[in-house]
Design a protein around this motif. Structure first.
Motif, PDB file in Angstrom:
ATOM      1  N   GLY A 171      40.933  65.395  21.003  1.00  0.00           N
ATOM      2  CA  GLY A 171      40.714  64.507  22.132  1.00  0.00           C
ATOM      3  C   GLY A 171      40.352  63.094  21.728  1.00  0.00           C
ATOM      4  N   ASP A 197      48.137  67.961  31.071  1.00  0.00           N
ATOM      5  CA  ASP A 197      47.318  68.718  32.009  1.00  0.00           C
ATOM      6  C   ASP A 197      48.207  69.139  33.173  1.00  0.00           C
ATOM      7  OD1 ASP A 197      45.388  69.762  33.660  1.00  0.00           O
ATOM      8  OD2 ASP A 197      44.016  68.070  33.473  1.00  0.00           O
ATOM      9  N   PRO A 217      37.127  58.083  29.552  1.00  0.00           N
ATOM     10  CA  PRO A 217      38.363  57.991  28.809  1.00  0.00           C
ATOM     11  C   PRO A 217      38.243  57.048  27.600  1.00  0.00           C
ATOM     12  CG  PRO A 217      38.670  57.068  30.998  1.00  0.00           C
ATOM     13  CD  PRO A 217      37.291  57.625  30.942  1.00  0.00           C
ATOM     14  N   ASN A 242      42.943  60.989  29.411  1.00  0.00           N
ATOM     15  CA  ASN A 242      42.253  61.958  28.571  1.00  0.00           C
ATOM     16  C   ASN A 242      43.105  62.256  27.349  1.00  0.00           C
ATOM     17  OD1 ASN A 242      40.976  64.237  27.435  1.00  0.00           O
ATOM     18  ND2 ASN A 242      40.180  64.832  29.434  1.00  0.00           N
ATOM     19  N   ARG A 298      42.819  64.409  25.162  1.00  0.00           N
ATOM     20  CA  ARG A 298      43.027  65.823  24.827  1.00  0.00           C
ATOM     21  C   ARG A 298      44.489  66.205  25.047  1.00  0.00           C
ATOM     22  NH1 ARG A 298      39.933  69.114  28.744  1.00  0.00           N
ATOM     23  NH2 ARG A 298      40.360  70.869  27.367  1.00  0.00           N
ATOM     24  N   GLY A 316      46.673  64.767  33.056  1.00  0.00           N
ATOM     25  CA  GLY A 316      45.878  64.419  31.890  1.00  0.00           C
ATOM     26  C   GLY A 316      45.718  62.929  31.693  1.00  0.00           C
ATOM     27  N   TYR A 359      48.989  61.440  27.218  1.00  0.00           N
ATOM     28  CA  TYR A 359      48.119  60.255  27.164  1.00  0.00           C
ATOM     29  C   TYR A 359      47.850  59.840  25.726  1.00  0.00           C
ATOM     30  CZ  TYR A 359      44.101  57.191  27.784  1.00  0.00           C
ATOM     31  OH  TYR A 359      43.246  56.120  27.739  1.00  0.00           O
ATOM     32  N   ALA A 377      36.337  66.812  28.262  1.00  0.00           N
ATOM     33  CA  ALA A 377      36.931  66.815  29.603  1.00  0.00           C
ATOM     34  C   ALA A 377      36.087  66.019  30.578  1.00  0.00           C
ATOM     35  CB  ALA A 377      37.094  68.247  30.104  1.00  0.00           C
TER      36      ALA A 377
END
Length: 208
Positions: free
Chosen positions: A36, A77, A200, A86, A88, A83, A92, A196
């Motif tokens: 992430g 996501d 960001p 983020n 993760r 997503g 992104y 999560a």
């Protein structure tokens, strides 16, 4: 000292996290990129990470002398928003890494990428083939963006430890047995999942 942008945040303190430590094996100061997260810096910077089913893209502009690494857990996501914001999620993590390189003087037509990870290291995850999905995603993304893939080491069932030297573009890869890395991978998954709620934010060589 190498200029650095850090784009992972501690939700508790609101502070950026950029710890450096001296790696005796590599003989230099490094920064570890956790799930992430992503890092962008100049040619003096060395980045390391540990990957299981996650994928890291190492991207640089050799002329501008800037590069970086991301570490994402899933392609996107599936919930509303995909997503966005983020790192993760690959959708992104790739976008923001490339954009940060361009902000620092990189040119899209000069970018070179090396991609790693995407192993199916956990039996319970093999059904959903998270590693395979991550590997396919990163290759498809780079093809769409017309960014050349200079090297890749994807798939399989072994964890990987990476060291990425931005200045030379050199990547050292160590394949590790799952039994030896299960605890570390579990800690990193927990760390990535904790983000999560956060704000960001060469050649491939094998080494022992």
């Amino acid at each position: 000292m190498s200029a650095l942008l850090r784009h992972a945040w501690d939700a508790r303190t609101g502070q950026g996290l950029a710890p450096r430590y001296f790696d005796r094996q590599l003989g230099c100061a490094v920064i570890k990129v956790m799930p992430g997260e992503y890092e962008v810096g100049d040619a003096e910077l060395t980045l390391v990470t540990l990957l299981g089913s996650c994928v890291s893209a190492c991207i640089r502009d050799p002329v501008a002398g800037v590069g970086g690494m991301n570490h994402f857990m899933l392609p996107e996501d599936q919930r509303e928003g995909g997503g966005a914001g983020n790192a993760r999620y690959g959708a992104y993590a790739m976008e923001v890494l490339i954009n940060e390189l361009l902000k620092r003087g990189g040119r899209r037509e000069r970018l070179e990428a090396k991609v790693f990870g995407g192993a199916n290291v956990i039996a319970s995850m093999s059904v959903s083939a998270v590693g395979d999905r991550n590997a396919r995603f990163v290759l498809d993304y780079l093809q769409r963006e017309s960014i050349a893939v200079a090297a890749r080491d994807l798939g399989g069932q072994s964890a990987r430890k990476l060291a990425y030297f931005i200045g030379s573009g050199r990547v050292l890869v160590r394949h590790l047995p799952v039994a030896a890395t299960a605890a570390d991978l579990a800690v990193e998954r927990m760390y990535g999942q904790s983000l999560a709620c956060a704000a960001p934010a060469g050649e491939v060589e094998l080494f022992d």
